[in-house]
Design an enzyme around this catalytic site. Structure first.
Site, PDB file in Angstrom:
ATOM      1  N   VAL A 119       6.697   9.472  -1.808  1.00  0.00           N
ATOM      2  CA  VAL A 119       5.891  10.573  -1.283  1.00  0.00           C
ATOM      3  C   VAL A 119       6.699  11.870  -1.308  1.00  0.00           C
ATOM      4  O   VAL A 119       6.218  12.913  -1.768  1.00  0.00           O
ATOM      5  CB  VAL A 119       5.408  10.234   0.146  1.00  0.00           C
ATOM      6  CG1 VAL A 119       4.765  11.440   0.801  1.00  0.00           C
ATOM      7  CG2 VAL A 119       4.426   9.073   0.106  1.00  0.00           C
ATOM      8  N   ASP A 135      17.679  13.684   1.154  1.00  0.00           N
ATOM      9  CA  ASP A 135      17.701  12.235   1.356  1.00  0.00           C
ATOM     10  C   ASP A 135      19.037  11.845   1.956  1.00  0.00           C
ATOM     11  O   ASP A 135      20.060  12.465   1.632  1.00  0.00           O
ATOM     12  CB  ASP A 135      17.448  11.477   0.044  1.00  0.00           C
ATOM     13  CG  ASP A 135      16.854  10.103   0.307  1.00  0.00           C
ATOM     14  OD1 ASP A 135      15.631   9.949   0.162  1.00  0.00           O
ATOM     15  OD2 ASP A 135      17.612   9.191   0.709  1.00  0.00           O
ATOM     16  N   THR A 180       3.228   7.917   6.529  1.00  0.00           N
ATOM     17  CA  THR A 180       2.131   7.223   7.210  1.00  0.00           C
ATOM     18  C   THR A 180       2.625   6.742   8.569  1.00  0.00           C
ATOM     19  O   THR A 180       3.512   5.891   8.643  1.00  0.00           O
ATOM     20  CB  THR A 180       1.657   6.039   6.354  1.00  0.00           C
ATOM     21  OG1 THR A 180       1.224   6.574   5.106  1.00  0.00           O
ATOM     22  CG2 THR A 180       0.516   5.292   7.013  1.00  0.00           C
ATOM     23  N   GLU A 236      -0.704  11.658   3.343  1.00  0.00           N
ATOM     24  CA  GLU A 236      -0.679  11.647   1.876  1.00  0.00           C
ATOM     25  C   GLU A 236      -1.511  10.463   1.382  1.00  0.00           C
ATOM     26  O   GLU A 236      -1.409   9.374   1.907  1.00  0.00           O
ATOM     27  CB  GLU A 236       0.789  11.485   1.439  1.00  0.00           C
ATOM     28  CG  GLU A 236       0.991  11.476  -0.025  1.00  0.00           C
ATOM     29  CD  GLU A 236       0.321  12.652  -0.695  1.00  0.00           C
ATOM     30  OE1 GLU A 236       0.672  13.798  -0.373  1.00  0.00           O
ATOM     31  OE2 GLU A 236      -0.588  12.428  -1.524  1.00  0.00           O
ATOM     32  N   GLU A 271       0.616   5.098  -6.291  1.00  0.00           N
ATOM     33  CA  GLU A 271       1.704   4.966  -7.252  1.00  0.00           C
ATOM     34  C   GLU A 271       1.107   4.801  -8.640  1.00  0.00           C
ATOM     35  O   GLU A 271       0.039   4.215  -8.800  1.00  0.00           O
ATOM     36  CB  GLU A 271       2.573   3.765  -6.896  1.00  0.00           C
ATOM     37  CG  GLU A 271       3.339   4.001  -5.618  1.00  0.00           C
ATOM     38  CD  GLU A 271       4.233   2.839  -5.254  1.00  0.00           C
ATOM     39  OE1 GLU A 271       4.499   1.983  -6.112  1.00  0.00           O
ATOM     40  OE2 GLU A 271       4.656   2.800  -4.091  1.00  0.00           O
ATOM     41  N   ASN A 294      -6.862   3.460   4.357  1.00  0.00           N
ATOM     42  CA  ASN A 294      -6.199   2.343   3.683  1.00  0.00           C
ATOM     43  C   ASN A 294      -6.783   1.001   4.126  1.00  0.00           C
ATOM     44  O   ASN A 294      -6.967   0.096   3.308  1.00  0.00           O
ATOM     45  CB  ASN A 294      -4.689   2.386   3.926  1.00  0.00           C
ATOM     46  CG  ASN A 294      -4.004   3.329   2.943  1.00  0.00           C
ATOM     47  OD1 ASN A 294      -4.657   3.919   2.081  1.00  0.00           O
ATOM     48  ND2 ASN A 294      -2.702   3.471   3.062  1.00  0.00           N
ATOM     49  N   GLY A 304      -9.378 -10.070  -7.632  1.00  0.00           N
ATOM     50  CA  GLY A 304      -8.136 -10.461  -8.289  1.00  0.00           C
ATOM     51  C   GLY A 304      -7.230 -11.246  -7.369  1.00  0.00           C
ATOM     52  O   GLY A 304      -7.697 -12.054  -6.550  1.00  0.00           O
ATOM     53  N   GLY A 330      -1.311  -5.650  -2.984  1.00  0.00           N
ATOM     54  CA  GLY A 330       0.117  -5.676  -2.646  1.00  0.00           C
ATOM     55  C   GLY A 330       0.576  -4.242  -2.470  1.00  0.00           C
ATOM     56  O   GLY A 330      -0.207  -3.387  -2.095  1.00  0.00           O
ATOM     57  N   CYS A 379       1.864  -0.071   0.795  1.00  0.00           N
ATOM     58  CA  CYS A 379       0.999   0.530   1.813  1.00  0.00           C
ATOM     59  C   CYS A 379      -0.008  -0.433   2.444  1.00  0.00           C
ATOM     60  O   CYS A 379       0.024  -0.650   3.652  1.00  0.00           O
ATOM     61  CB  CYS A 379       0.243   1.710   1.220  1.00  0.00           C
ATOM     62  SG  CYS A 379       1.348   3.046   0.780  1.00  0.00           S
TER      63      CYS A 379
HETATM   64  C1  UDX Z   1      -2.573   2.925  -1.806  1.00  0.00           C
HETATM   65  C2  UDX Z   1      -3.716   3.924  -1.538  1.00  0.00           C
HETATM   66  O1  UDX Z   1      -4.671   3.852  -2.595  1.00  0.00           O
HETATM   67  C3  UDX Z   1      -3.180   5.328  -1.403  1.00  0.00           C
HETATM   68  O2  UDX Z   1      -4.237   6.209  -1.065  1.00  0.00           O
HETATM   69  C4  UDX Z   1      -2.117   5.342  -0.308  1.00  0.00           C
HETATM   70  O3  UDX Z   1      -1.540   6.632  -0.207  1.00  0.00           O
HETATM   71  C5  UDX Z   1      -1.033   4.327  -0.605  1.00  0.00           C
HETATM   72  O4  UDX Z   1      -1.623   3.032  -0.776  1.00  0.00           O
HETATM   73  P1  UDX Z   1      -1.073   2.189  -3.892  1.00  0.00           P
HETATM   74  O5  UDX Z   1      -0.510   1.157  -2.973  1.00  0.00           O
HETATM   75  O6  UDX Z   1      -0.157   3.017  -4.728  1.00  0.00           O
HETATM   76  O7  UDX Z   1      -1.982   3.235  -3.067  1.00  0.00           O
HETATM   77  O8  UDX Z   1      -2.028   1.428  -4.930  1.00  0.00           O
HETATM   78  P2  UDX Z   1      -3.587   1.212  -5.151  1.00  0.00           P
HETATM   79  O9  UDX Z   1      -3.916   1.629  -6.517  1.00  0.00           O
HETATM   80  O10 UDX Z   1      -4.399   1.769  -4.068  1.00  0.00           O
HETATM   81  O11 UDX Z   1      -3.656  -0.387  -5.116  1.00  0.00           O
HETATM   82  C6  UDX Z   1      -3.240  -1.129  -3.979  1.00  0.00           C
HETATM   83  C7  UDX Z   1      -3.379  -2.609  -4.216  1.00  0.00           C
HETATM   84  O12 UDX Z   1      -4.737  -2.994  -4.260  1.00  0.00           O
HETATM   85  C8  UDX Z   1      -2.777  -3.091  -5.544  1.00  0.00           C
HETATM   86  O13 UDX Z   1      -2.092  -4.294  -5.298  1.00  0.00           O
HETATM   87  C9  UDX Z   1      -3.972  -3.325  -6.430  1.00  0.00           C
HETATM   88  O14 UDX Z   1      -3.734  -4.321  -7.388  1.00  0.00           O
HETATM   89  C10 UDX Z   1      -5.006  -3.765  -5.415  1.00  0.00           C
HETATM   90  N1  UDX Z   1      -6.394  -3.508  -5.814  1.00  0.00           N
HETATM   91  C11 UDX Z   1      -6.843  -2.229  -5.946  1.00  0.00           C
HETATM   92  C12 UDX Z   1      -7.270  -4.567  -6.025  1.00  0.00           C
HETATM   93  O15 UDX Z   1      -6.890  -5.741  -5.907  1.00  0.00           O
HETATM   94  N2  UDX Z   1      -8.568  -4.300  -6.346  1.00  0.00           N
HETATM   95  C13 UDX Z   1      -9.051  -3.045  -6.480  1.00  0.00           C
HETATM   96  O16 UDX Z   1     -10.240  -2.891  -6.774  1.00  0.00           O
HETATM   97  C14 UDX Z   1      -8.153  -1.967  -6.279  1.00  0.00           C
END
Ligand code: UDX
Length: 444
Positions: free
Chosen positions: A11, A30, A121, A151, A155, A208, A253, A257, A260
């Site tokens: 972030v 940092d 967060t 935020e 990723e 989230n 799926g 993971g 967040c």
């Molecule tokens: C998430 C939030 O989207 C973001 O707004 C917050 O700031 C941080 O956490 P991130 O963890 O980077 O972001 O990834 P994201 O693309 O949201 O996916 C999170 C997880 O959900 C992944 O493991 C992904 O594989 C899974 N996922 C996502 C699913 O299993 N199905 C989906 O339809 C979407």
């Protein structure tokens, strides 16, 4: 504007890079000296598309610098963003020790009015906590404001998300601070929502947790589809077409993971319990998510296993994808770790491949009965099955005939539904996916 960003993780680095790219003078801090040295030497410590180029450009322009000194950065800034890590504790609560330390350091360096913005967060009430710490540690009555500005970046597409967020949330009771932050964000021309601080803090967790709920919901639907002989993709299309539901975040799926969702769901449950309003729904969301890998591994054992105690003994399995999701090398809460562990426990030997996460994966997955390969075809060599764990684009484009020829038994277990059953069956491969009927040579 003069800005400092405390904490140069995902972030912090993205925030610093984007604000400097908008023309502001930014200092990123940092406590990790080696990370700061790396950044000062022009290297980017994380894999994130477009980030290294943006950092390099703005360093050249003299708008972005890195330091280990919070005091140095704070003294030169009007706005200070707290972007430090907020890891989970054993009981699900959020560890605020880095936030606390940052607030103390900021307090010690206050040399004029500043806006202190929490971007990490953090549970509801943390803004008040930060305010109290600064009040207790500042040397005199220097005025300051505390703002919550969560935020929402993902990723893998962090720069795009930061430049084009659906909304910018600014939580503060200070009209002046809200105006100043709105001014900072004005160039990106996105909707700005100004709220009180507590609401802003809750917006982040509620967002989230809601997204995690969508994922566990569709995964539960997928379980039903598997038993009933339905197709979760068709069901998703059908329910996603309802504007009140929407099609996003309904990919069934192996579950969610990353850094967040798992911790934020736990933290919101913890906070809600603390406030005396247990968030029961989230227990099921987390439980469904925890059951994804065991359920999938069981399907593999049932198909390939030969009987206890090591049903997969002598089996060689290709694991395609190790990162928790595509376009990142982040291994936090990556489903690959659990899948690999379960399959090895059942006696299998593994051949893994990931386009970028291999080095980060090694210490987590280990070396016993695992080979780390240079591409998907090498991983599939002599394998009794290939398991898709991460939906990297290059796996979607694989030459399935070549993959089939490399394998000793052409079987794919697709944990991310990246292929259509017809496409895989046409390549002469047996195909097991999530929430859809299995197809391919054995059945035809
Ligand atoms: C998430 C939030 O989207 C973001 O707004 C917050 O700031 C941080 O956490 P991130 O963890 O980077 O972001 O990834 P994201 O693309 O949201 O996916 C999170 C997880 O959900 C992944 O493991 C992904 O594989 C899974 N996922 C996502 C699913 O299993 N199905 C989906 O339809 C979407």
């Amino acid at each position: 504007m003069n800005i400092s960003v405390i904490g140069s993780g995902y972030v912090g680095l993205v925030t610093g890079a984007v604000f400097s790219d908008m023309g502001n003078d930014v200092i990123c801090v940092d406590i990790d000296e080696s990370r700061v040295r790396m950044l000062q030497g022009g290297e980017c410590p994380i894999y994130e598309p477009r980030l290294p180029e943006m950092i390099a450009h703005n360093r050249r322009e003299g708008r972005l610098e890195f330091t280990t000194s919070t005091a140095f950065a704070v003294r030169r800034s009007e706005i200070v963003f707290i972007c430090v890590g907020t890891p989970p504790k054993e009981d699900g609560r959020t560890d605020l020790s880095y936030v606390e330390a940052a607030a103390q350091d900021i307090a010690g360096a206050l040399n004029g009015p500043k806006i202190i913005v929490t971007k990490s967060t953090v549970p509801v009430g943390t803004g008040d906590f930060v305010r109290k710490i600064i009040e207790a540690h500042r040397h005199d009555g220097t005025p300051f404001e505390v703002v919550s500005n969560p935020e929402f970046l993902r990723e893998g597409q962090a720069i795009r998300d930061t430049l084009q967020p659906d909304r910018i949330v600014i939580g503060t009771s200070s009209e002046a601070a809200a105006a100043r932050l709105s001014e900072l964000y004005r160039p990106i021309e996105r909707p700005i929502l100004i709220t009180d601080m507590h609401s802003a803090e809750i917006i982040k967790y509620a967002s989230n947790a809601f997204l995690a709920t969508k994922i566990s919901f569709i995964n539960s639907v997928a379980n039903l589809c598997e038993r009933a002989g339905a197709d979760v993709k068709a069901v998703t299309k059908g329910i996603g077409a309802d504007a009140r539901i929407g099609p996003a975040f309904l990919e069934a799926g192996l579950g969610y993971g990353g850094s967040c969702f798992p911790k934020d769901v736990d933290s919101l449950m913890y906070t809600s319990r603390e406030f005396g309003t247990p968030f029961e729904i989230l227990k099921s969301v987390a439980a469904e998510n925890d059951s994804r890998v065991p359920r999938f591994a069981q399907r593999i054992v049932e198909r390939l296993g030969t009987g206890a105690p090591a049903p997969l003994a002598g089996r060689r399995i290709a694991i395609l994808g190790l990162a928790f999701k595509p376009d990142t090398d982040d291994m936090r809460e990556a489903k690959s770790v659990e899948i690999c562990s379960r399959l090895r426990q059942a006696g299998a030997s593994l051949r893994t491949y990931d386009p970028v996460a291999t080095e980060k994966a090694r210490p987590l997955i280990g070396e016993e009965n695992v080979e780390y390969c240079r591409n998907a075809y090498e991983a599939a060599q002599g394998a009794d099955a290939a398991v898709i764990v991460t939906e990297w684009r290059e796996f979607i484009q694989l030459n399935l005939a070549r993959l089939r020829d490399a394998m000793s038994q052409p079987i794919i277990f697709d944990g991310r539904n990246i292929y259509t059953p017809a496409q895989v069956a046409a390549a002469g491969i047996e195909y097991h996916s999530i929430g859809r009927p299995s197809v391919g040579p054995r059945e035809t």
